[in-house]
Write a protein that holds these residues in place. Sequence first.
Motif, short mmCIF file in Angstrom:
data_model
loop_
_atom_site.label_atom_id
_atom_site.label_comp_id
_atom_site.label_asym_id
_atom_site.label_seq_id
_atom_site.Cartn_x
_atom_site.Cartn_y
_atom_site.Cartn_z
N UNK A 130 0.84 -1.21 0.00
CA UNK A 130 0.00 0.00 0.00
C UNK A 130 0.87 1.25 0.00
N UNK A 131 1.94 1.21 0.83
CA UNK A 131 2.87 2.34 0.88
C UNK A 131 3.57 2.54 -0.46
N UNK A 132 3.91 1.43 -1.12
CA UNK A 132 4.59 1.53 -2.42
C UNK A 132 3.70 2.21 -3.44
N UNK A 133 2.41 1.82 -3.48
CA UNK A 133 1.49 2.44 -4.43
C UNK A 133 1.32 3.93 -4.12
N UNK A 134 1.26 4.27 -2.83
CA UNK A 134 1.11 5.68 -2.44
C UNK A 134 2.34 6.48 -2.85
N UNK A 135 3.51 5.82 -2.77
CA UNK A 135 4.74 6.55 -3.11
C UNK A 135 4.84 6.84 -4.59
N UNK A 136 4.13 6.05 -5.41
CA UNK A 136 4.16 6.26 -6.86
C UNK A 136 3.11 7.25 -7.33
N UNK A 137 2.31 7.80 -6.41
CA UNK A 137 1.27 8.79 -6.77
C UNK A 137 1.94 10.07 -7.24
N UNK A 138 1.21 10.93 -8.01
CA UNK A 138 1.80 12.17 -8.51
C UNK A 138 2.31 13.05 -7.37
N UNK A 139 3.33 13.86 -7.68
CA UNK A 139 3.93 14.76 -6.69
C UNK A 139 2.91 15.79 -6.24
N UNK A 140 2.79 15.97 -4.92
CA UNK A 140 1.82 16.93 -4.39
C UNK A 140 2.45 18.30 -4.26
N UNK A 141 1.61 19.29 -3.91
CA UNK A 141 2.05 20.67 -3.78
C UNK A 141 3.16 20.82 -2.74
N UNK A 142 3.12 19.93 -1.68
CA UNK A 142 4.12 20.04 -0.62
C UNK A 142 5.53 19.77 -1.13
N UNK A 143 5.65 19.08 -2.28
CA UNK A 143 6.96 18.73 -2.81
C UNK A 143 7.58 19.83 -3.65
N UNK A 144 6.91 20.97 -3.81
CA UNK A 144 7.46 22.08 -4.58
C UNK A 144 8.72 22.60 -3.89
N UNK A 145 9.85 22.69 -4.60
CA UNK A 145 11.10 23.11 -3.95
C UNK A 145 11.08 24.59 -3.60
N UNK A 146 11.89 24.98 -2.60
CA UNK A 146 12.04 26.39 -2.25
C UNK A 146 12.96 27.06 -3.27
N UNK A 147 12.74 28.33 -3.52
CA UNK A 147 13.57 29.08 -4.47
C UNK A 147 14.90 29.45 -3.81
N UNK A 148 15.97 29.60 -4.60
CA UNK A 148 17.29 29.93 -4.02
C UNK A 148 17.26 31.25 -3.25
N UNK A 149 18.09 31.34 -2.20
CA UNK A 149 18.20 32.57 -1.43
C UNK A 149 18.96 33.62 -2.23
N UNK A 150 18.74 34.88 -1.88
CA UNK A 150 19.35 35.99 -2.63
C UNK A 150 20.23 36.85 -1.71
N UNK A 151 21.14 37.59 -2.35
CA UNK A 151 21.98 38.56 -1.63
C UNK A 151 21.21 39.88 -1.58
N UNK A 152 20.45 40.09 -0.52
CA UNK A 152 19.55 41.24 -0.45
C UNK A 152 20.29 42.56 -0.27
N UNK A 153 21.47 42.53 0.33
CA UNK A 153 22.24 43.78 0.48
C UNK A 153 22.63 44.31 -0.90
N UNK A 154 23.14 43.41 -1.75
CA UNK A 154 23.53 43.82 -3.11
C UNK A 154 22.29 44.24 -3.91
#
Length: 663
Positions: free
Chosen positions: A296-320
């Motif tokens: 059951x866990x294997x089938x769940x793991x093969x489900x489409x990627x959910x919104x929670x899996x969206x990666x964070x964007x790279x950090x920026x040099x805010x001073x510059x």
Amino acid sequence: MGDVLAYEAELLGLVREYLDFAEFEETLKVFTKECKIKGKTLPKPAGVSSRDSKTLPVQKDLLTAFENGEQKVFFQLWEEHISSSVRDNEPVAQKLEFYLHIHFATYLLKHFMGKPDKAELEERISHFKAYLETKGAALSQTTEFLPFYALPFVPNPMVHPSFKELFQDSWTLDLRTRLEKFLSLTLKARQTPRLLNLFKENGQCNKEMLQHLHQQLVESEHRTMTYLKRFNKMQADYHNLIGVTAELVDSLEATVNGKMITPEYLQSVCVRLFSNQIRQSVAHSIDFTRPGTASTMLRASLAPVKMQDVPLLPSLDYEKLKKDLVTGSDRLKAFLLQALRWRLTTSYPGEQRDTVLQAYISNDLLDCHSNCQRSVLKLLHSKSEVVRQYMARLINAFASLAEGRVYLSQNPMLLRMLEERLKAEDKDSLTWENVLGALQKFSLRRALQSAMIKDGLIFWLVDVLTDTDCLSDYTLEYSVALLMNLCLRSAGKKMCARIANHVLKVLSDLLGHENHEIQPYVNGTLYSILAIPSVREEARAMGMEEILRCFIKEGNAEMIRQIEFIIKQLNSEEPLNDSIVSDDEEEEEDEEEDHDIMEADLDKDEVLQPQLGELAGEKLLTTEYLGIMTHTPKTKKKLFPGVHQSTDEPLQRPVTPGYHRTV
């Protein structure tokens, strides 16, 4: 060489056509002679030679206007078809234009045997006088023209010795001849040479092709990065899977030999196998003694990627970033403001967008907490219209999010700066539209509502809504919604009571507006201000109930029910509620409703496009301003979920149009 010979005659024809167009007469003679000596065939000219030029339609129109005394038509054509460089710099053109003004100024005196129309004559003389004081002033030191500066002041120039010549047919005919000759030389009556057309078309085509290829390259690089991340993840999963498979084969072999597999062992394998899909704490709580749990866990793991899996964007040099926003070129400032806005508007709602916003706020991106003379907020007053527009767009994007509004509200000067821009910018500009959008979202907060009411924004809004023809759908909708939010407060109602007749007239006109999106806000404003007895009296005096009943016949069911509530309010005899009057004394900020909506209008009609080799958007940020990873999870402030009132009643809580449409 064969290809050249096949097209040689046509190529030679193109060269000859261009030499004729550019009036290289001696070169053309030598070229034609050499072609003849070498036995090269020159095709007959396809276009019309400058020496055999025929009269162009515009030339005929100018001469007709000259003969008929049509002054306005003539000078309109003159300015359209005679280049400003010729009119302003060529002495022949300047002198001819002076005499043409004299011709039109005296035309009525020459061509009407009786008394000419006095008003028209005065208009022509006035026009000539204005010319002498402006453009004609350049010839005031020339002896030839000096006497004519007195012409507008002579009562009867026909009998004046200095001007008798102007009224003779010979003077007019001579001027017409000079005009015709000038036009034939200036307006070339022939087609643009094919060689020039080929060059222009090919150059433009190449430019568009390069821009298109550049855009494709940027998109391809973005896709490549995405695929590379996916590949790396798949490779890691593959190595993990091989390791787990090897262990399971060993376990299977041990089972054949009579050794039992414990649930703890199966649990540890599953944790390793599905480590990306479930947290360890969850895995440890699952009962692996139950049959089918692992599959059951294997089938769940093969489900489409959910919104929670969206990666964070790279950090920026805010001073510059902030330094370049203050000291960089206007073009760089605009590109940075655009890229920072896109980060907000194109990020996924949830953790990704929250992280972007929190990074902006924690690094005080807009200098809301700064007292420096040169802060990022001062870009609202930039001399560059594009920079002002893109700053207004970014502020509007911030204001679209509740946490963003909290951040912006911490600068006491920002509201006043936005109000100043609202009154200074053109109503059809995107800067004005975004400033208005930001202010409308600000009106969700009580303290900012109070400040806007105190600054007299209600009076200004009512004046703007008097003429809606110049407003876009967005500005109309947000103007009315802002007015409604301010009128929900007792101080706002009192402001409306001071101009009751004007407000009611504007609102009654808006009831019948073709943009039906504004109806809930018009209804809400009317219902709110009719709580004031003096406004009710004014509304009854102007026959508001009859106006409202007209719309009951035409409106939909929801509109009809809301209007019925308004009529009931109109006919009420209740005095003004004291508890409502005192609501402005409660200035502590109440919990704001969660109105987080990013409208598509924030990114519409982008006027800034990168040239070949220029960086823009996320590519600009991650190439030039990449910073050290500083993302720290922060609990989002719990916001008031919002009260969903019945659609039967007019709106009685502050809203934004974007949120209201979504609900």
